[in-house]
Design an enzyme around this catalytic site. Structure first.
Site, short mmCIF file in Angstrom:
data_model
loop_
_atom_site.label_atom_id
_atom_site.label_comp_id
_atom_site.label_asym_id
_atom_site.label_seq_id
_atom_site.Cartn_x
_atom_site.Cartn_y
_atom_site.Cartn_z
N VAL A 153 0.83 -1.20 0.00
CA VAL A 153 0.00 0.00 0.00
C VAL A 153 0.87 1.26 0.00
O VAL A 153 0.62 2.19 -0.77
CB VAL A 153 -0.96 -0.02 1.21
N LYS A 170 14.91 -3.25 2.11
CA LYS A 170 13.86 -2.84 1.17
C LYS A 170 14.19 -1.45 0.59
O LYS A 170 14.08 -1.22 -0.61
CB LYS A 170 12.52 -2.80 1.93
N THR A 177 -5.41 -0.35 7.33
CA THR A 177 -6.75 -0.75 7.77
C THR A 177 -6.72 -0.90 9.29
O THR A 177 -6.01 -1.77 9.81
CB THR A 177 -7.14 -2.08 7.09
N GLU A 225 -4.55 -5.81 -4.93
CA GLU A 225 -3.27 -6.25 -5.48
C GLU A 225 -3.52 -6.81 -6.88
O GLU A 225 -4.55 -7.41 -7.15
CB GLU A 225 -2.66 -7.34 -4.58
N ASN A 266 -14.75 -4.78 3.13
CA ASN A 266 -14.09 -6.08 3.02
C ASN A 266 -14.97 -7.21 3.54
O ASN A 266 -15.00 -8.30 2.97
CB ASN A 266 -12.74 -6.07 3.76
N LEU A 278 -18.61 -13.11 -7.41
CA LEU A 278 -19.52 -14.26 -7.39
C LEU A 278 -18.89 -15.45 -8.11
O LEU A 278 -19.56 -16.20 -8.80
CB LEU A 278 -20.87 -13.89 -8.05
N CYS A 338 -5.77 -9.31 3.16
CA CYS A 338 -6.79 -8.44 3.76
C CYS A 338 -8.03 -9.17 4.29
O CYS A 338 -8.33 -9.06 5.47
CB CYS A 338 -7.21 -7.38 2.73
N LYS A 349 -4.12 -14.92 -5.38
CA LYS A 349 -4.81 -14.60 -6.62
C LYS A 349 -3.76 -14.30 -7.68
O LYS A 349 -2.57 -14.18 -7.35
CB LYS A 349 -5.77 -13.43 -6.43
N ARG A 370 0.11 -14.39 1.41
CA ARG A 370 -0.49 -14.33 2.75
C ARG A 370 -1.89 -14.97 2.76
O ARG A 370 -2.75 -14.61 1.96
CB ARG A 370 -0.54 -12.87 3.22
P1 NAD Z 1 3.15 -4.76 3.96
O1 NAD Z 1 3.48 -5.75 4.98
O2 NAD Z 1 3.34 -5.09 2.51
O3 NAD Z 1 3.98 -3.41 4.25
C1 NAD Z 1 4.10 -2.81 5.48
C2 NAD Z 1 5.46 -2.14 5.53
O4 NAD Z 1 5.54 -1.31 6.69
C3 NAD Z 1 6.63 -3.11 5.64
O5 NAD Z 1 7.53 -2.86 4.58
C4 NAD Z 1 7.24 -2.81 7.02
O6 NAD Z 1 8.65 -2.99 7.03
C5 NAD Z 1 6.86 -1.37 7.19
N1 NAD Z 1 6.86 -0.87 8.57
C6 NAD Z 1 6.31 -1.44 9.67
N2 NAD Z 1 6.48 -0.66 10.75
C7 NAD Z 1 7.15 0.44 10.33
C8 NAD Z 1 7.61 1.61 10.98
N3 NAD Z 1 7.41 1.83 12.28
N4 NAD Z 1 8.26 2.51 10.24
C9 NAD Z 1 8.48 2.32 8.93
N5 NAD Z 1 8.05 1.24 8.26
C10 NAD Z 1 7.39 0.29 8.95
O7 NAD Z 1 1.63 -4.35 4.23
P2 NAD Z 1 0.54 -3.85 3.17
O8 NAD Z 1 -0.02 -5.01 2.44
O9 NAD Z 1 1.08 -2.69 2.42
O10 NAD Z 1 -0.59 -3.34 4.16
C11 NAD Z 1 -0.47 -2.15 4.89
C12 NAD Z 1 -1.84 -1.78 5.43
O11 NAD Z 1 -2.72 -1.48 4.34
C13 NAD Z 1 -2.51 -2.87 6.23
O12 NAD Z 1 -3.26 -2.30 7.26
C14 NAD Z 1 -3.45 -3.50 5.21
O13 NAD Z 1 -4.56 -4.11 5.81
C15 NAD Z 1 -3.87 -2.30 4.41
N6 NAD Z 1 -4.31 -2.62 3.05
C16 NAD Z 1 -3.62 -3.53 2.30
C17 NAD Z 1 -4.03 -3.79 1.00
C18 NAD Z 1 -3.31 -4.80 0.15
O14 NAD Z 1 -3.84 -5.17 -0.91
N7 NAD Z 1 -2.13 -5.26 0.52
C19 NAD Z 1 -5.13 -3.11 0.46
C20 NAD Z 1 -5.78 -2.17 1.24
C21 NAD Z 1 -5.36 -1.93 2.54
#
Ligand code: NAD
Length: 434
Positions: A11, A35, A122, A155, A211, A253, A263, A324, A331
């Protein structure tokens, strides 16, 4: 505008790159130094179509940069987004907010001048209030607002979803934050994206409601598929028959092995826990969580049944491991239940996935044999099982696939193929709900 993005995962990276592409100056932060080093070398740590071009184009244009240093990113930012993970907390199913709160503390220590801190992760109802309290505690007298701006991107289609969303939801408690958020999203005016301003708690709950609704829709059609299998009805026709009703809609569906991903599983569970915490249990979502988890496990029995009741001593070709297509995200993927289940019952698994193998190797049993092509996976197999509907599995050369198989058995958990075509090709074919 200057934007800091805390967390450069799915995100954070996509949102940061898209904001930069809109013309804002964005600094993405991550505590994972490897990273950030990779991103600064031009390497993209995740697979997401189009992301490499978007990231590197904006990096070279000077609008997008990456750092591990909060102060560099936050000190001049007008808006600081928190886009860190909120996984399921071990043991109780609640969202783990420790990363969000840690980020809030670091932001408070680094920010200067009026700043809007935006939760993009989220997060359960009330989290923005807690973020506000943390900042007040850590930086008394700081000039700031906290807003909630949940992300709805998918994604695999993340860039398009961010740039052309159905809507943007922004929760604010004051005018100043509202104006800043409106200015930030002004580039979306061109395609008339609705920007819905609500209070913060509403924005937080809207994300979970979206969701949970989609997860329920998938679970609903999966249960219809079970009824179809027992009664001789066809779930694809049922889905079309109800989906053409505009009150229902045709998306989400498709019957399959149960939802997975980063998620739906964690967010449905977190909503259940929030509702229990507020003494208003959501019995529908509780059922969705249970039904889906049981379904993923039950897929192993479906495969066993297709293999004359046992997979012991047999070789199973598994096509697709990610939750997917068009992502390398593993995950909570259904494959994480299915592949170990097959191995426990004595099968040898030969797997193929176009993008997910690197991740899969950390998450699946060591005995899985990874193959370079679906045809290699099918070699000497007693059955081929399609778990993820990658495009390259949609038009497999069935004659070539089956030429090296020991037995012509296919379990198609995504209903990619037509049963009659597979039967004509000599296969014993099992789909879902048909
Ligand atoms: P992710 O695990 O891919 O990325 C999170 C990143 O945050 C990691 O790179 C981690 O190293 C970094 N991080 C953690 N703590 C930190 C800190 N204190 N300082 C700096 N960096 C830090 O997670 P994601 O899939 O991007 O999801 C992030 C949020 O967005 C979640 O709450 C998720 O539910 C929500 N979300 C995800 C999606 C999706 O499709 N992946 C879609 C909508 C919402």
């Amino acid at each position: 505008m200057h934007v800091a993005m805390i967390g450069s995962g799915y995100v954070g990276l996509v949102s940061g790159a898209c904001f930069a592409d809109f013309g804002h100056t964005v600094t993405c932060v991550d505590k994972d130094a490897s990273k950030i080093e990779a991103l600064n070398r031009g390497e993209i740590p995740i697979y997401e179509p189009g992301l490499d071009v978007l990231v590197n184009g904006n990096r070279f244009a000077g609008r997008l940069s990456f750092t591990t240093d909060f102060v560099t990113a936050v000190k001049d930012a007008d808006a600081v987004f928190i886009a860190v993970g909120t996984p399921t907390r071990r043991g109780d199913g609640h969202a783990d907010l420790s990363y969000v709160y840690a980020a809030a503390e670091e932001i408070a220590a680094a920010m200067t001048g009026y700043t809007v801190i935006v939760t993009k992760s989220t997060v359960p109802v009330g989290t923005a209030d807690e973020v506000e309290a943390i900042i007040k505690r850590t930086a008394p007298g700081a000039d700031f607002s906290v807003a909630s701006n949940p992300e709805f991107l998918r994604e695999g289609a993340a860039i398009d979803d961010f740039k052309r969303p159905d809507r943007v939801v922004v929760g604010v408690e004051d005018e100043r934050a509202q104006e800043l958020m409106r200015a930030l999203y002004r580039p979306l005016n061109l395609n008339e994206t609705p920007i819905l301003f609500t209070n913060r708690r509403t924005a937080e709950l809207t994300k979970y409601a979206a969701n949970a609704f989609l997860a329920a829709k998938i679970t609903f059609i999966n249960e219809m598929a079970d009824i179809c299998e027992k009664t001789g009805a066809n779930v694809q026709d049922v889905a079309r028959g109800i989906g053409l009703d505009r009150r229902i809609g045709s998306k989400f569906l498709h019957a399959g092995p149960g939802y997975g991903g980063s998620c739906f599983p964690k967010d449905t569970l977190a909503l259940v826990r929030t509702a229990q915490q507020f003494n208003t249990p959501t019995r529908i979502i509780e059922a969705v969580v249970e039904v889906n988890a049981a379904r993923k496990r039950r897929m192993v029995e479906k495969i066993e049944a297709a293999c004359d009741g046992s997979v012991k001593g047999k070789t199973i070709a598994v096509l697709g491991l990610t939750f997917k297509p068009e992502t390398d995200d593993m995950r909570d993927a259904p494959s994480l239940d299915i592949v170990p289940g097959l191995i426990e019952r004595g099968a040898t698994v030969q797997a193929h996935d176009p993008q997910g193998v690197k991740e899969a190797k950390h998450m699946l049993p060591d005995s899985v044999i990874y193959c370079d092509t679906p045809y290699d996976a099918a070699k000497d197999a007693n059955a081929v099982v399609i778990i993820t509907e990658w495009n390259e599995y949609r038009a497999l050369d069935i004659a070539e696939l089956s030429s090296t198989m020991k037995e012509k058995v296919m379990v198609d958990l995504r209903n990619i193929y037509r049963p009659e075509d597979m039967e004509n090709a000599g296969f014993s074919y099992t789909g879902v709900g048909r």
